[in-house]
Design an enzyme around this catalytic site. Structure first.
Site, PDB file in Angstrom:
ATOM      1  N   CYS A  42      45.400  84.259  -2.768  1.00  8.10           N
ATOM      2  CA  CYS A  42      46.086  82.923  -3.040  1.00  8.10           C
ATOM      3  C   CYS A  42      47.524  83.437  -2.781  1.00  8.10           C
ATOM      4  O   CYS A  42      48.229  84.307  -2.544  1.00  8.10           O
ATOM      5  CB  CYS A  42      45.894  82.526  -4.592  1.00  8.10           C
ATOM      6  SG  CYS A  42      46.816  80.974  -4.935  1.00  8.10           S
ATOM      7  N   ASP A  44      50.017  82.388  -4.248  1.00  4.63           N
ATOM      8  CA  ASP A  44      50.937  82.528  -5.639  1.00  4.63           C
ATOM      9  C   ASP A  44      51.722  83.601  -5.537  1.00  4.63           C
ATOM     10  O   ASP A  44      51.272  84.792  -5.165  1.00  4.63           O
ATOM     11  CB  ASP A  44      49.884  82.833  -6.708  1.00  4.63           C
ATOM     12  CG  ASP A  44      50.714  82.358  -8.060  1.00  4.63           C
ATOM     13  OD1 ASP A  44      51.474  83.265  -8.556  1.00  4.63           O
ATOM     14  OD2 ASP A  44      50.280  81.545  -8.642  1.00  4.63           O
ATOM     15  N   ARG A  46      53.129  85.537  -7.715  1.00  2.00           N
ATOM     16  CA  ARG A  46      52.868  86.446  -8.710  1.00  2.00           C
ATOM     17  C   ARG A  46      51.591  87.344  -8.555  1.00  2.00           C
ATOM     18  O   ARG A  46      51.375  88.453  -9.151  1.00  2.00           O
ATOM     19  CB  ARG A  46      52.376  85.766 -10.080  1.00  2.00           C
ATOM     20  CG  ARG A  46      53.767  84.896 -10.557  1.00  2.00           C
ATOM     21  CD  ARG A  46      52.934  83.856 -11.852  1.00  2.00           C
ATOM     22  NE  ARG A  46      51.981  82.982 -11.331  1.00  2.00           N
ATOM     23  CZ  ARG A  46      51.494  82.163 -12.009  1.00  2.00           C
ATOM     24  NH1 ARG A  46      51.522  81.987 -13.107  1.00  2.00           N
ATOM     25  NH2 ARG A  46      50.634  81.362 -11.391  1.00  2.00           N
ATOM     26  N   HIS A  98      42.877  84.391  -8.759  1.00  2.00           N
ATOM     27  CA  HIS A  98      43.667  84.807 -10.004  1.00  2.00           C
ATOM     28  C   HIS A  98      43.561  83.944 -11.022  1.00  2.00           C
ATOM     29  O   HIS A  98      43.711  82.470 -10.902  1.00  2.00           O
ATOM     30  CB  HIS A  98      45.205  85.286  -9.737  1.00  2.00           C
ATOM     31  CG  HIS A  98      45.979  84.054  -9.389  1.00  2.00           C
ATOM     32  ND1 HIS A  98      46.573  83.403 -10.029  1.00  2.00           N
ATOM     33  CD2 HIS A  98      45.799  83.328  -7.872  1.00  2.00           C
ATOM     34  CE1 HIS A  98      47.311  82.327  -9.357  1.00  2.00           C
ATOM     35  NE2 HIS A  98      46.720  82.188  -8.071  1.00  2.00           N
ATOM     36  N   CYS A 101      45.521  80.057 -11.791  1.00  2.00           N
ATOM     37  CA  CYS A 101      45.913  79.632 -10.505  1.00  2.00           C
ATOM     38  C   CYS A 101      46.298  78.201 -10.314  1.00  2.00           C
ATOM     39  O   CYS A 101      45.525  77.253 -10.734  1.00  2.00           O
ATOM     40  CB  CYS A 101      44.612  79.747  -9.391  1.00  2.00           C
ATOM     41  SG  CYS A 101      44.899  79.394  -7.727  1.00  2.00           S
TER      42      CYS A 101
HETATM   43 CO    CO Z   1      46.752  80.339  -7.158  1.00  2.00          CO
END
Ligand code: CO
Length: 256
Positions: A42, A44, A46, A98, A101
């Site tokens: 992803c 993302d 993090r 994750h 998400c």
């Molecule tokens: Co995500």
């Protein structure tokens, strides 16, 4: 602007620290890359692919997008996949979702976010296809976690449908396909499906996916569960789990 300057300063410090321990660190990697892994994750912030996998520059070939999707009509993802499998000859393709998400959460709700609504259509399909299982999960957070896991399984299945993976397998070559979910609360990667290496194993994943029967382990509650294996072991593990789930109160389980 100060935040941006920080990035440049950090870069200088990082490069200096790497060459401090090994003066040839960058030179050794400058001429070629021989990664063993294609990591699909992803976007993302993090879930930084190298940090969570403890890998160095040169070890992971990476493709990231919102909700770690593998869409056969996505020219970007397919170019990455083909190059990784056919040119770099990676041994493993890892789809990493994750928990928490935002893309998956958006796909589970009705709010509109613009262009990304179109992109997330495949995640809404995952929710629809697995409604029977998801409706049995009362806890909202657990249901969200489970969609994250099912989405990873779905993307593995998409990988197996590509001519790129099909051709590689037909030649008796790798890659092995793996599905992981990263826990943003603990920093741990959880194995959802590992070592998918043939169409048969992928088909078993798909059968479970479409019948609404759990294809992977149930949602975790603060602990790591053993990985689900490919092939016969995967089918056996799923069958055992389904039986366990059904046995306490078969009468209340209208679907079966
Ligand atoms: Co995500």
């Amino acid at each position: 602007m100060e935040n941006f300057r920080r990035i440049i300063q950090n870069n200088r410090a990082w490069a200096a620290s790497m060459t401090h321990d090994d003066p040839e660190y960058f030179e050794k990697r400058a001429t070629k890359q021989e990664p063993h892994f294609l990591y699909i994750g992803c976007a993302d912030s993090r879930v930084p692919s190298n940090q969570v996998t403890g890998t160095e520059p040169g070890e992971l070939f990476v493709h990231r997008n919102v909700a770690n999707l593998v869409i056969p009509s996505d020219l970007n993802a397919m170019s990455v996949l083909q190059y990784a499998v056919e040119v770099l000859d990676v041994k493993h393709v890892i789809v990493t979702g994750h928990y928490g998400c935002g893309g998956v959460k958006a796909a589970m709700g009705n709010q509109s976010y613009g262009l990304v609504d179109h992109w997330l259509g495949p995640v809404r399909n995952v929710v629809r296809w697995n409604r029977a299982e998801l409706e049995r999960i009362e806890d909202e957070q657990a249901r969200f976690d489970r969609v994250v896991e099912l989405n990873v399984l779905e993307q593995i299945y998409h990988l197996t449908e590509t001519p790129i993976v099909q051709n590689a397998w037909a030649k008796g070559k790798r890659p092995l396909l793996h599905g992981l979910v990263y826990d943003i609360h603990s920093g741990l990667l959880r194995e959802i499906a590992t070592g998918i290496d043939c169409q048969e194993a992928a088909d078993r994943l798909a059968e479970r996916r479409l019948s609404g029967v759990p294809a992977g382990p149930p949602p975790i509650a603060g602990h790591m569960t053993p990985p689900v294996l490919a092939g016969d072991e995967l089918a056996d593990a799923i069958a055992q789990r389904v039986l366990r789930q059904l046995s306490p109160s078969p009468a209340s389980n209208g679907k079966r």
